[in-house]
Scaffold this motif. Structure first.
Motif, PDB file in Angstrom:
ATOM      1  N   LEU A 241       0.796  -1.222   0.000  1.00 60.21           N
ATOM      2  CA  LEU A 241       0.000   0.000   0.000  1.00 60.21           C
ATOM      3  C   LEU A 241       0.833   1.278   0.000  1.00 60.21           C
ATOM      4  O   LEU A 241       0.320   2.345  -0.342  1.00 60.21           O
ATOM      5  N   PHE A 242       2.111   1.193   0.387  1.00 56.86           N
ATOM      6  CA  PHE A 242       2.900   2.414   0.528  1.00 56.86           C
ATOM      7  C   PHE A 242       4.237   2.288  -0.185  1.00 56.86           C
ATOM      8  O   PHE A 242       4.804   1.199  -0.281  1.00 56.86           O
ATOM      9  N   ASP A 243       4.708   3.413  -0.678  1.00 56.68           N
ATOM     10  CA  ASP A 243       6.030   3.517  -1.276  1.00 56.68           C
ATOM     11  C   ASP A 243       6.809   4.540  -0.457  1.00 56.68           C
ATOM     12  O   ASP A 243       6.688   5.746  -0.674  1.00 56.68           O
ATOM     13  N   THR A 244       7.561   4.049   0.509  1.00 55.03           N
ATOM     14  CA  THR A 244       8.217   4.936   1.455  1.00 55.03           C
ATOM     15  C   THR A 244       9.586   4.389   1.828  1.00 55.03           C
ATOM     16  O   THR A 244       9.807   3.169   1.815  1.00 55.03           O
ATOM     17  N   ASP A 245      10.496   5.298   2.135  1.00 55.02           N
ATOM     18  CA  ASP A 245      11.819   4.889   2.609  1.00 55.02           C
ATOM     19  C   ASP A 245      11.827   4.652   4.119  1.00 55.02           C
ATOM     20  O   ASP A 245      12.820   4.180   4.664  1.00 55.02           O
ATOM     21  N   ARG A 246      10.742   4.997   4.771  1.00 55.85           N
ATOM     22  CA  ARG A 246      10.673   4.859   6.229  1.00 55.85           C
ATOM     23  C   ARG A 246      10.499   3.395   6.608  1.00 55.85           C
ATOM     24  O   ARG A 246       9.615   2.708   6.092  1.00 55.85           O
ATOM     25  N   PRO A 247      11.338   2.877   7.501  1.00 55.12           N
ATOM     26  CA  PRO A 247      11.226   1.461   7.876  1.00 55.12           C
ATOM     27  C   PRO A 247      10.026   1.203   8.777  1.00 55.12           C
ATOM     28  O   PRO A 247       9.561   2.093   9.489  1.00 55.12           O
ATOM     29  N   LEU A 248       9.565  -0.024   8.742  1.00 53.48           N
ATOM     30  CA  LEU A 248       8.507  -0.466   9.646  1.00 53.48           C
ATOM     31  C   LEU A 248       9.133  -1.364  10.708  1.00 53.48           C
ATOM     32  O   LEU A 248       9.838  -2.321  10.386  1.00 53.48           O
ATOM     33  N   PHE A 249       8.896  -1.048  11.965  1.00 51.35           N
ATOM     34  CA  PHE A 249       9.373  -1.876  13.054  1.00 51.35           C
ATOM     35  C   PHE A 249       8.430  -1.728  14.238  1.00 51.35           C
ATOM     36  O   PHE A 249       7.662  -0.776  14.325  1.00 51.35           O
ATOM     37  N   GLY A 250       8.472  -2.691  15.144  1.00 53.53           N
ATOM     38  CA  GLY A 250       7.597  -2.670  16.308  1.00 53.53           C
ATOM     39  C   GLY A 250       6.602  -3.813  16.281  1.00 53.53           C
ATOM     40  O   GLY A 250       6.180  -4.269  15.217  1.00 53.53           O
ATOM     41  N   GLY A 251       6.220  -4.273  17.461  1.00 47.47           N
ATOM     42  CA  GLY A 251       5.380  -5.459  17.584  1.00 47.47           C
ATOM     43  C   GLY A 251       3.888  -5.229  17.581  1.00 47.47           C
ATOM     44  O   GLY A 251       3.128  -6.152  17.881  1.00 47.47           O
ATOM     45  N   TYR A 252       3.444  -4.026  17.215  1.00 45.93           N
ATOM     46  CA  TYR A 252       2.000  -3.778  17.237  1.00 45.93           C
ATOM     47  C   TYR A 252       1.198  -4.645  16.269  1.00 45.93           C
ATOM     48  O   TYR A 252       0.069  -5.030  16.596  1.00 45.93           O
ATOM     49  N   PRO A 253       1.698  -4.972  15.073  1.00 45.45           N
ATOM     50  CA  PRO A 253       0.907  -5.885  14.234  1.00 45.45           C
ATOM     51  C   PRO A 253       0.606  -7.216  14.927  1.00 45.45           C
ATOM     52  O   PRO A 253      -0.485  -7.764  14.760  1.00 45.45           O
ATOM     53  N   MET A 254       1.545  -7.729  15.717  1.00 49.63           N
ATOM     54  CA  MET A 254       1.277  -8.963  16.464  1.00 49.63           C
ATOM     55  C   MET A 254       0.271  -8.715  17.579  1.00 49.63           C
ATOM     56  O   MET A 254      -0.610  -9.549  17.829  1.00 49.63           O
ATOM     57  N   ALA A 255       0.394  -7.572  18.262  1.00 53.41           N
ATOM     58  CA  ALA A 255      -0.581  -7.243  19.309  1.00 53.41           C
ATOM     59  C   ALA A 255      -1.979  -7.110  18.720  1.00 53.41           C
ATOM     60  O   ALA A 255      -2.958  -7.606  19.294  1.00 53.41           O
ATOM     61  N   TYR A 256      -2.077  -6.456  17.564  1.00 57.79           N
ATOM     62  CA  TYR A 256      -3.371  -6.334  16.898  1.00 57.79           C
ATOM     63  C   TYR A 256      -3.874  -7.702  16.442  1.00 57.79           C
ATOM     64  O   TYR A 256      -5.083  -7.955  16.421  1.00 57.79           O
ATOM     65  N   GLY A 257      -2.951  -8.588  16.049  1.00 55.89           N
ATOM     66  CA  GLY A 257      -3.359  -9.945  15.696  1.00 55.89           C
ATOM     67  C   GLY A 257      -4.024 -10.640  16.865  1.00 55.89           C
ATOM     68  O   GLY A 257      -5.033 -11.340  16.704  1.00 55.89           O
ATOM     69  N   LEU A 258      -3.481 -10.436  18.073  1.00 53.31           N
ATOM     70  CA  LEU A 258      -4.106 -11.013  19.270  1.00 53.31           C
ATOM     71  C   LEU A 258      -5.451 -10.366  19.569  1.00 53.31           C
ATOM     72  O   LEU A 258      -6.363 -11.023  20.084  1.00 53.31           O
ATOM     73  N   ILE A 259      -5.582  -9.074  19.250  1.00 52.23           N
ATOM     74  CA  ILE A 259      -6.895  -8.430  19.394  1.00 52.23           C
ATOM     75  C   ILE A 259      -7.890  -9.086  18.444  1.00 52.23           C
ATOM     76  O   ILE A 259      -9.063  -9.282  18.783  1.00 52.23           O
ATOM     77  N   GLY A 260      -7.416  -9.437  17.235  1.00 52.22           N
ATOM     78  CA  GLY A 260      -8.281 -10.145  16.291  1.00 52.22           C
ATOM     79  C   GLY A 260      -8.736 -11.480  16.848  1.00 52.22           C
ATOM     80  O   GLY A 260      -9.910 -11.856  16.728  1.00 52.22           O
ATOM     81  N   VAL A 261      -7.826 -12.212  17.477  1.00 52.55           N
ATOM     82  CA  VAL A 261      -8.176 -13.488  18.110  1.00 52.55           C
ATOM     83  C   VAL A 261      -9.178 -13.261  19.230  1.00 52.55           C
ATOM     84  O   VAL A 261     -10.183 -13.979  19.349  1.00 52.55           O
ATOM     85  N   PHE A 262      -8.919 -12.261  20.060  1.00 50.59           N
ATOM     86  CA  PHE A 262      -9.812 -11.940  21.178  1.00 50.59           C
ATOM     87  C   PHE A 262     -11.207 -11.576  20.668  1.00 50.59           C
ATOM     88  O   PHE A 262     -12.222 -11.992  21.238  1.00 50.59           O
ATOM     89  N   THR A 263     -11.252 -10.818  19.576  1.00 50.28           N
ATOM     90  CA  THR A 263     -12.543 -10.435  18.997  1.00 50.28           C
ATOM     91  C   THR A 263     -13.319 -11.662  18.550  1.00 50.28           C
ATOM     92  O   THR A 263     -14.531 -11.774  18.778  1.00 50.28           O
ATOM     93  N   TYR A 264     -12.631 -12.604  17.909  1.00 52.44           N
ATOM     94  CA  TYR A 264     -13.294 -13.829  17.462  1.00 52.44           C
ATOM     95  C   TYR A 264     -13.819 -14.631  18.650  1.00 52.44           C
ATOM     96  O   TYR A 264     -14.940 -15.149  18.619  1.00 52.44           O
ATOM     97  N   LEU A 265     -13.027 -14.724  19.699  1.00 57.48           N
ATOM     98  CA  LEU A 265     -13.450 -15.489  20.873  1.00 57.48           C
ATOM     99  C   LEU A 265     -14.661 -14.850  21.553  1.00 57.48           C
ATOM    100  O   LEU A 265     -15.551 -15.554  22.043  1.00 57.48           O
TER     101      LEU A 265
END
Length: 230
Positions: free
Chosen positions: A133-157
């Motif tokens: 979706l993006f064309d950027t030189d800025r790096p992506l780092f940090g564990g929030y995508p995994m935290a949000y993944g757990l929110i997705g699991v929690f939402t399903y439960l």
């Protein structure tokens, strides 16, 4: 029977969740000690930036791989190593807290290999959204995508009625996390250009939710039956 007062509070936490939190915290501790001059000497001041350069998700690196048709394993590893790196102690601390809290709630329903697959899938989903979706030189780092993944699991439960919480709480948590993203952008020196980050986070949520359905025994049918009853 052992006296509960003598039991460690970590005994109840799933090992995979504890292991992930320890890895993130350990990496951040090394960076923080290096920046404080306690370990590593002068070179340690740049450890964080070097790690981000070598292991975070960088769009031009993947553009180069696609253009040349070559995919070195060390570069592909960025898809799953970027969540282990953070821009500051505060950034890492929030991620660890959310992973421990949400992992403790969701792990009992996804034993053995299932939760690691969900965490990895959420990280990869976030990475792909960032790259596509993006064309950027800025790096992506940090564990929030995994935290949000757990929110997705929690939402399903909660949708299945297996977690004792209103499903709307998951979306309130998402709103809270999105609201504090600019703070971490400033803390990591990235400024307010945080749109690619939260796009990766929401993709992590979608990936976590989808994998939660696929990896839960009879998950698709249970969700369908519950939706029909509404």
């Amino acid at each position: 029977m052992q006296d509960p007062r003598n039991q460690s509070p970590f005994n109840a936490l799933p090992p995979v969740v504890v292991a992930l939190a320890v890895i993130i915290a350990g990496i951040e501790l090394i960076f923080s000690l290096g920046e404080a001059g306690i370990v590593g000497g002068r070179a340690a001041v740049g450890w964080r930036l070097t790690a981000i350069r070598d292991w975070s998700l960088i769009d031009p690196v993947f553009d180069w791989m696609l253009a040349n048709g070559t995919f070195p394993p060390g570069e592909l590893a960025r898809l799953i190593t970027y969540p282990l790196l953070h821009g500051s102690f505060t950034h890492a601390a929030f991620v660890v807290v959310f992973i421990l809290a949400l992992g403790n709630v969701t792990a009992p329903f996804y034993p053995t290999w299932r939760l690691p697959v969900i965490l990895t899938g959420a990280a990869v989903a976030g990475a792909l959204a960032f790259l596509v979706l993006f064309d950027t030189d800025r790096p992506l780092f940090g564990g929030y995508p995994m935290a949000y993944g757990l929110i997705g699991v929690f939402t399903y439960l909660t949708t299945l009625g297996l977690a004792r919480a209103d499903p709307s709480r998951a979306f309130l948590l998402i709103g809270f996390l999105l609201a504090i993203q600019p703070i971490f952008g400033l803390a990591s020196g990235a400024g307010l250009s945080w749109v690619p980050d939260w796009t990766a986070d929401l993709a992590g949520f979608a990936g976590g939710y989808a994998l939660a359905i696929l990896l839960f025994p009879g998950g698709v049918q249970r969700l369908r039956d519950r939706m029909r009853r509404r």
